[in-house]
Design a protein around this motif. Structure first.
Motif, PDB file in Angstrom:
ATOM      1  N   MET A   1      65.499 -15.853 122.080  1.00 19.16           N
ATOM      2  CA  MET A   1      66.131 -14.749 123.317  1.00 19.16           C
ATOM      3  C   MET A   1      67.131 -13.642 122.457  1.00 19.16           C
ATOM      4  O   MET A   1      66.964 -12.512 122.907  1.00 19.16           O
ATOM      5  CB  MET A   1      66.371 -15.838 124.470  1.00 19.16           C
ATOM      6  CG  MET A   1      67.343 -14.560 125.551  1.00 19.16           C
ATOM      7  SD  MET A   1      65.331 -13.395 126.047  1.00 19.16           S
ATOM      8  CE  MET A   1      66.348 -12.899 127.700  1.00 19.16           C
ATOM      9  N   VAL A   2      68.244 -14.273 122.206  1.00 20.42           N
ATOM     10  CA  VAL A   2      69.206 -13.143 121.481  1.00 20.42           C
ATOM     11  C   VAL A   2      68.117 -12.460 120.076  1.00 20.42           C
ATOM     12  O   VAL A   2      68.782 -11.257 120.032  1.00 20.42           O
ATOM     13  CB  VAL A   2      70.617 -14.850 120.529  1.00 20.42           C
ATOM     14  CG1 VAL A   2      71.245 -13.600 119.838  1.00 20.42           C
ATOM     15  CG2 VAL A   2      70.713 -15.205 121.387  1.00 20.42           C
ATOM     16  N   ARG A   3      67.952 -13.120 119.256  1.00 20.98           N
ATOM     17  CA  ARG A   3      66.671 -12.287 118.686  1.00 20.98           C
ATOM     18  C   ARG A   3      66.292 -11.514 118.790  1.00 20.98           C
ATOM     19  O   ARG A   3      66.348  -9.346 118.899  1.00 20.98           O
ATOM     20  CB  ARG A   3      66.135 -12.938 117.258  1.00 20.98           C
ATOM     21  CG  ARG A   3      65.915 -12.267 116.200  1.00 20.98           C
ATOM     22  CD  ARG A   3      64.873 -13.043 115.232  1.00 20.98           C
ATOM     23  NE  ARG A   3      65.594 -14.073 115.341  1.00 20.98           N
ATOM     24  CZ  ARG A   3      65.018 -15.700 114.554  1.00 20.98           C
ATOM     25  NH1 ARG A   3      63.475 -15.043 114.300  1.00 20.98           N
ATOM     26  NH2 ARG A   3      65.436 -16.801 114.924  1.00 20.98           N
ATOM     27  N   THR A   4      64.892 -11.297 120.157  1.00 21.90           N
ATOM     28  CA  THR A   4      63.764 -10.716 120.526  1.00 21.90           C
ATOM     29  C   THR A   4      65.452  -9.049 121.152  1.00 21.90           C
ATOM     30  O   THR A   4      64.790  -8.361 121.668  1.00 21.90           O
ATOM     31  CB  THR A   4      63.736 -11.572 121.554  1.00 21.90           C
ATOM     32  OG1 THR A   4      63.308 -12.420 121.276  1.00 21.90           O
ATOM     33  CG2 THR A   4      63.131 -10.102 122.150  1.00 21.90           C
ATOM     34  N   LEU A   5      66.664 -10.176 122.159  1.00 26.32           N
ATOM     35  CA  LEU A   5      67.649  -8.722 123.072  1.00 26.32           C
ATOM     36  C   LEU A   5      67.794  -8.206 121.971  1.00 26.32           C
ATOM     37  O   LEU A   5      67.725  -6.629 121.893  1.00 26.32           O
ATOM     38  CB  LEU A   5      68.850  -9.233 124.024  1.00 26.32           C
ATOM     39  CG  LEU A   5      68.148  -9.653 124.967  1.00 26.32           C
ATOM     40  CD1 LEU A   5      69.362 -10.567 125.667  1.00 26.32           C
ATOM     41  CD2 LEU A   5      67.958  -8.800 125.405  1.00 26.32           C
ATOM     42  N   CYS A   6      68.017  -8.187 120.686  1.00 20.50           N
ATOM     43  CA  CYS A   6      68.924  -7.505 119.496  1.00 20.50           C
ATOM     44  C   CYS A   6      67.335  -5.746 119.310  1.00 20.50           C
ATOM     45  O   CYS A   6      68.373  -5.439 118.850  1.00 20.50           O
ATOM     46  CB  CYS A   6      69.426  -8.417 118.331  1.00 20.50           C
ATOM     47  SG  CYS A   6      70.917  -9.411 118.790  1.00 20.50           S
ATOM     48  N   ASP A   7      66.410  -7.603 118.801  1.00 21.64           N
ATOM     49  CA  ASP A   7      65.670  -6.149 118.258  1.00 21.64           C
ATOM     50  C   ASP A   7      65.219  -5.040 119.421  1.00 21.64           C
ATOM     51  O   ASP A   7      65.303  -4.178 118.523  1.00 21.64           O
ATOM     52  CB  ASP A   7      64.623  -7.099 118.074  1.00 21.64           C
ATOM     53  CG  ASP A   7      64.924  -7.901 117.334  1.00 21.64           C
ATOM     54  OD1 ASP A   7      65.734  -7.873 116.377  1.00 21.64           O
ATOM     55  OD2 ASP A   7      63.551  -8.875 116.753  1.00 21.64           O
ATOM     56  N   ILE A   8      64.911  -5.348 120.582  1.00 22.01           N
ATOM     57  CA  ILE A   8      64.740  -3.988 122.123  1.00 22.01           C
ATOM     58  C   ILE A   8      66.025  -3.505 121.261  1.00 22.01           C
ATOM     59  O   ILE A   8      65.486  -2.113 122.025  1.00 22.01           O
ATOM     60  CB  ILE A   8      64.467  -5.103 123.219  1.00 22.01           C
ATOM     61  CG1 ILE A   8      63.374  -5.576 122.964  1.00 22.01           C
ATOM     62  CG2 ILE A   8      64.278  -4.044 124.034  1.00 22.01           C
ATOM     63  CD1 ILE A   8      62.895  -6.882 124.615  1.00 22.01           C
ATOM     64  N   LEU A   9      66.926  -3.725 121.132  1.00 17.12           N
ATOM     65  CA  LEU A   9      68.100  -2.806 121.202  1.00 17.12           C
ATOM     66  C   LEU A   9      68.469  -1.477 120.463  1.00 17.12           C
ATOM     67  O   LEU A   9      68.618  -1.084 120.803  1.00 17.12           O
ATOM     68  CB  LEU A   9      69.453  -3.355 121.639  1.00 17.12           C
ATOM     69  CG  LEU A   9      69.876  -4.126 123.395  1.00 17.12           C
ATOM     70  CD1 LEU A   9      70.797  -5.036 123.317  1.00 17.12           C
ATOM     71  CD2 LEU A   9      69.732  -3.155 124.612  1.00 17.12           C
ATOM     72  N   ARG A  10      68.002  -1.964 119.332  1.00 14.50           N
ATOM     73  CA  ARG A  10      67.723  -1.835 118.271  1.00 14.50           C
ATOM     74  C   ARG A  10      66.638  -0.974 118.358  1.00 14.50           C
ATOM     75  O   ARG A  10      67.683   0.422 117.668  1.00 14.50           O
ATOM     76  CB  ARG A  10      67.790  -2.365 117.280  1.00 14.50           C
ATOM     77  CG  ARG A  10      69.149  -3.207 115.999  1.00 14.50           C
ATOM     78  CD  ARG A  10      68.946  -3.766 115.236  1.00 14.50           C
ATOM     79  NE  ARG A  10      70.084  -5.025 115.325  1.00 14.50           N
ATOM     80  CZ  ARG A  10      69.993  -5.852 115.051  1.00 14.50           C
ATOM     81  NH1 ARG A  10      68.734  -7.481 115.506  1.00 14.50           N
ATOM     82  NH2 ARG A  10      70.892  -7.282 115.023  1.00 14.50           N
ATOM     83  N   LEU A  11      65.960  -1.408 118.237  1.00 13.75           N
ATOM     84  CA  LEU A  11      64.446  -0.518 118.631  1.00 13.75           C
ATOM     85  C   LEU A  11      64.728   1.239 119.625  1.00 13.75           C
ATOM     86  O   LEU A  11      64.421   2.087 119.319  1.00 13.75           O
ATOM     87  CB  LEU A  11      62.795  -1.001 119.234  1.00 13.75           C
ATOM     88  CG  LEU A  11      62.833  -1.984 117.930  1.00 13.75           C
ATOM     89  CD1 LEU A  11      61.007  -2.392 119.134  1.00 13.75           C
ATOM     90  CD2 LEU A  11      62.067  -1.193 117.072  1.00 13.75           C
ATOM     91  N   ARG A  12      65.775   0.398 120.770  1.00 15.99           N
ATOM     92  CA  ARG A  12      66.303   2.048 121.788  1.00 15.99           C
ATOM     93  C   ARG A  12      67.724   2.920 120.860  1.00 15.99           C
ATOM     94  O   ARG A  12      68.018   3.448 121.342  1.00 15.99           O
ATOM     95  CB  ARG A  12      66.646   1.017 122.623  1.00 15.99           C
ATOM     96  CG  ARG A  12      65.668   0.461 123.915  1.00 15.99           C
ATOM     97  CD  ARG A  12      64.940   1.527 123.778  1.00 15.99           C
ATOM     98  NE  ARG A  12      63.590   0.701 124.407  1.00 15.99           N
ATOM     99  CZ  ARG A  12      62.622   1.871 125.702  1.00 15.99           C
ATOM    100  NH1 ARG A  12      62.782   2.768 125.759  1.00 15.99           N
ATOM    101  NH2 ARG A  12      61.460   0.813 126.053  1.00 15.99           N
ATOM    102  N   GLY A  13      67.965   2.473 119.521  1.00 24.27           N
ATOM    103  CA  GLY A  13      68.855   3.095 119.064  1.00 24.27           C
ATOM    104  C   GLY A  13      70.365   2.403 118.975  1.00 24.27           C
ATOM    105  O   GLY A  13      71.388   3.443 119.360  1.00 24.27           O
TER     106      GLY A  13
END
Length: 102
Positions: A1-13
């Motif tokens: 979950m941590v990795r997924t959230l970080c990836d989504i936030l990074r994709l959003r800038g």
């Protein structure tokens, strides 16, 4: 979950950093000033409400959003009293999370 959230936030800038315990979250929040902190209420070692309290002692300004799959009403009320910017239930509704962060 941590990795997924970080990836989504990074994709959003957004700059994001993932940690896996409450004590790690407090350490990072006290040494770096992030505008938002997303964390689970149930974590190894220090839970999210205790981590929120500790973070507020270092920096009174981070907006902390707590996530939970199941937590008692008393603990959720304590999180709100301690200044949580929000409490989201899991599974996380990503459009709602992104709207909150925006």
């Amino acid at each position: 979950m941590v990795r997924t959230l970080c990836d989504i936030l990074r994709l959003r800038g957004w700059d994001s950093r993932g940690v896996n315990s409450g004590s790690e979250a407090v350490e990072i929040a006290c040494t770096h000033q992030y505008p938002f902190v997303l964390m689970d209420i149930m974590m190894p070692g220090m839970d999210g409400v205790s981590a929120l309290k500790a973070m507020k002692q270092c920096h009174p300004s981070p907006h902390v959003v707590l996530m939970t799959a199941h937590t008692g009403a008393e603990r959720l009320a304590e999180a709100e009293r301690e200044g949580a910017a929000g409490v989201m239930t899991k599974p996380i509704d990503f459009p709602s999370l992104l709207a909150l962060l925006n």
